[in-house]
Design a protein around this motif. Structure first.
Motif, PDB file in Angstrom:
ATOM      1  N   ASP A   1      -8.516   1.498  -6.372  1.00  0.00           N
ATOM      2  CA  ASP A   1      -7.424   2.599  -5.987  1.00  0.00           C
ATOM      3  C   ASP A   1      -6.822   2.326  -4.812  1.00  0.00           C
ATOM      4  O   ASP A   1      -5.997   2.809  -4.323  1.00  0.00           O
ATOM      5  N   VAL A   2      -6.882   1.053  -4.179  1.00  0.00           N
ATOM      6  CA  VAL A   2      -6.355   0.447  -2.951  1.00  0.00           C
ATOM      7  C   VAL A   2      -4.684   0.230  -3.249  1.00  0.00           C
ATOM      8  O   VAL A   2      -4.426  -0.356  -4.258  1.00  0.00           O
ATOM      9  N   ASP A   3      -3.801   0.688  -2.529  1.00  0.00           N
ATOM     10  CA  ASP A   3      -2.276   0.590  -2.583  1.00  0.00           C
ATOM     11  C   ASP A   3      -2.160  -0.875  -1.691  1.00  0.00           C
ATOM     12  O   ASP A   3      -1.955  -0.898  -0.348  1.00  0.00           O
ATOM     13  N   THR A   4      -2.081  -1.788  -2.279  1.00  0.00           N
ATOM     14  CA  THR A   4      -2.077  -3.213  -1.673  1.00  0.00           C
ATOM     15  C   THR A   4      -0.581  -3.394  -0.750  1.00  0.00           C
ATOM     16  O   THR A   4      -0.756  -4.077   0.381  1.00  0.00           O
ATOM     17  N   GLY A   5       0.405  -3.025  -1.326  1.00  0.00           N
ATOM     18  CA  GLY A   5       1.574  -2.980  -0.637  1.00  0.00           C
ATOM     19  C   GLY A   5       1.487  -2.275   0.650  1.00  0.00           C
ATOM     20  O   GLY A   5       1.823  -2.695   1.971  1.00  0.00           O
ATOM     21  N   ILE A   6       1.122  -1.062   0.615  1.00  0.00           N
ATOM     22  CA  ILE A   6       0.972  -0.044   1.868  1.00  0.00           C
ATOM     23  C   ILE A   6       0.007  -0.819   2.668  1.00  0.00           C
ATOM     24  O   ILE A   6       0.239  -0.895   4.183  1.00  0.00           O
ATOM     25  N   LEU A   7      -1.064  -1.169   2.228  1.00  0.00           N
ATOM     26  CA  LEU A   7      -2.128  -1.714   3.055  1.00  0.00           C
ATOM     27  C   LEU A   7      -1.829  -2.976   3.929  1.00  0.00           C
ATOM     28  O   LEU A   7      -1.972  -3.103   4.982  1.00  0.00           O
ATOM     29  N   LYS A   8      -0.891  -3.958   3.221  1.00  0.00           N
ATOM     30  CA  LYS A   8      -0.357  -5.002   3.966  1.00  0.00           C
ATOM     31  C   LYS A   8       0.341  -4.731   5.009  1.00  0.00           C
ATOM     32  O   LYS A   8       0.423  -5.237   6.137  1.00  0.00           O
ATOM     33  N   ARG A   9       1.238  -3.892   4.772  1.00  0.00           N
ATOM     34  CA  ARG A   9       2.134  -3.293   5.813  1.00  0.00           C
ATOM     35  C   ARG A   9       1.531  -2.349   6.915  1.00  0.00           C
ATOM     36  O   ARG A   9       1.918  -2.792   8.085  1.00  0.00           O
ATOM     37  N   PHE A  10       0.491  -1.786   6.716  1.00  0.00           N
ATOM     38  CA  PHE A  10      -0.280  -1.219   7.839  1.00  0.00           C
ATOM     39  C   PHE A  10      -0.964  -2.190   8.596  1.00  0.00           C
ATOM     40  O   PHE A  10      -0.693  -2.249  10.106  1.00  0.00           O
ATOM     41  N   VAL A  11      -1.390  -3.328   8.154  1.00  0.00           N
ATOM     42  CA  VAL A  11      -2.118  -4.457   8.902  1.00  0.00           C
ATOM     43  C   VAL A  11      -1.005  -4.999   9.548  1.00  0.00           C
ATOM     44  O   VAL A  11      -1.434  -5.435  10.956  1.00  0.00           O
ATOM     45  N   MET A  12       0.129  -5.581   8.924  1.00  0.00           N
ATOM     46  CA  MET A  12       1.173  -6.055   9.899  1.00  0.00           C
ATOM     47  C   MET A  12       1.439  -5.530  11.004  1.00  0.00           C
ATOM     48  O   MET A  12       1.760  -6.098  12.308  1.00  0.00           O
ATOM     49  N   GLY A  13       1.733  -4.041  10.854  1.00  0.00           N
ATOM     50  CA  GLY A  13       2.066  -3.151  11.961  1.00  0.00           C
ATOM     51  C   GLY A  13       1.187  -3.194  13.084  1.00  0.00           C
ATOM     52  O   GLY A  13       1.328  -3.296  14.092  1.00  0.00           O
ATOM     53  N   SER A  14      -0.132  -2.910  12.370  1.00  0.00           N
ATOM     54  CA  SER A  14      -1.248  -2.960  13.591  1.00  0.00           C
ATOM     55  C   SER A  14      -1.359  -3.979  14.456  1.00  0.00           C
ATOM     56  O   SER A  14      -1.974  -3.751  15.478  1.00  0.00           O
ATOM     57  N   VAL A  15      -1.023  -5.384  14.129  1.00  0.00           N
ATOM     58  CA  VAL A  15      -1.213  -6.498  14.656  1.00  0.00           C
ATOM     59  C   VAL A  15      -0.205  -6.299  16.080  1.00  0.00           C
ATOM     60  O   VAL A  15      -0.663  -6.999  17.277  1.00  0.00           O
TER      61      VAL A  15
END
Length: 237
Positions: free
Chosen positions: A63-77
């Motif tokens: 159920d993970v939305d991988t697109g949003i997940l990747k952008r969250f991770v990049m922003g959090s860096v």
């Protein structure tokens, strides 16, 4: 420290985290700050939240939305070091005051059916805000919760994507905390004591999740956000 109160907090927060995907740090951190020093409260929260995410993520990957997940991770860096500098050098009461006002205003807008569209640029911004709040006050949830609520994200996607993101953000944040703020024996002993309650809470929370419909889920969301905003407001005064 009141050990019984500590265990009750951890148990309830674990149930909430498992059944909603975002409740542990939002509920536990305010109460842990009443029992521990800020550094200890944040690190206990990070450790136990990391355990929850690691245990659950295998079951929820579909159920993970991988697109949003990747952008969250990049922003959090980008947000993580900003949050750490805030924790070390800025008056946290002023930070809590500002965050509380924003949370309360946005939550009221959501209750009044204010909605927004999900965009890639917004994903990055939300990830950055979440990252900065993780290392500063140990609460990555509010920006993501507000964002997903405003975009009417399905509860399955919200829970799974949030937990997957937490697995990353809590790991990095814990390392950053240990390097720049140090740690204490209390953090590790208390986390060890709480671990059995966390595992029981995971089981109970999983059972509750299948019984919660989308409307009830949204109401839970608003209640948690209002609680968080009011708590931070009172803490900052």
């Amino acid at each position: 420290m009141d050990i019984l109160l500590f265990l009750i907090i951890i148990f309830i927060a674990s149930i909430l985290q498992t059944s909603t995907g975002f409740g542990f740090s939002i509920l536990a951190t305010p109460f842990l700050l009443l029992l521990f020093e800020p550094m200890e409260a944040i690190q206990i929260n990070l450790l136990l939240s990391l355990v929850i995410s690691a245990v659950l993520i295998k079951k929820l990957l579909k159920d993970v939305d991988t697109g949003i997940l990747k952008r969250f991770v990049m922003g959090s860096v980008i947000g993580l070091p900003i949050g750490m500098m805030t924790f070390l050098f800025i008056d946290l009461n002023l930070l809590k005051l500002g965050i509380s006002v924003i949370i309360l205003v946005l939550t009221l807008l959501l209750v009044m059916r204010f909605r927004m569209k999900q965009y890639k640029k917004r994903d990055f911004v939300v990830g950055g805000l979440s990252g900065s709040l993780t290392t500063s006050i140990g609460m990555p949830g509010p920006p993501i919760l507000l964002y997903f609520s405003g975009t009417d994200t399905k509860k399955e996607i919200l829970r799974s994507t949030t937990l997957a993101y937490y697995l990353f953000i809590y790991s990095i944040s814990l390392v950053v905390q240990l390097i720049f703020a140090g740690t204490s024996k209390t953090v590790w002993v208390s986390s060890g004591i709480a671990l059995p309650l966390v595992l029981i809470g995971l089981y109970v929370g999983q059972k509750l999740f299948v019984r919660i419909n989308q409307t009830t889920f949204r109401i839970f969301t608003y209640i948690i956000l209002l609680f968080t905003g009011l708590y931070l407001l009172l803490e900052s005064l």
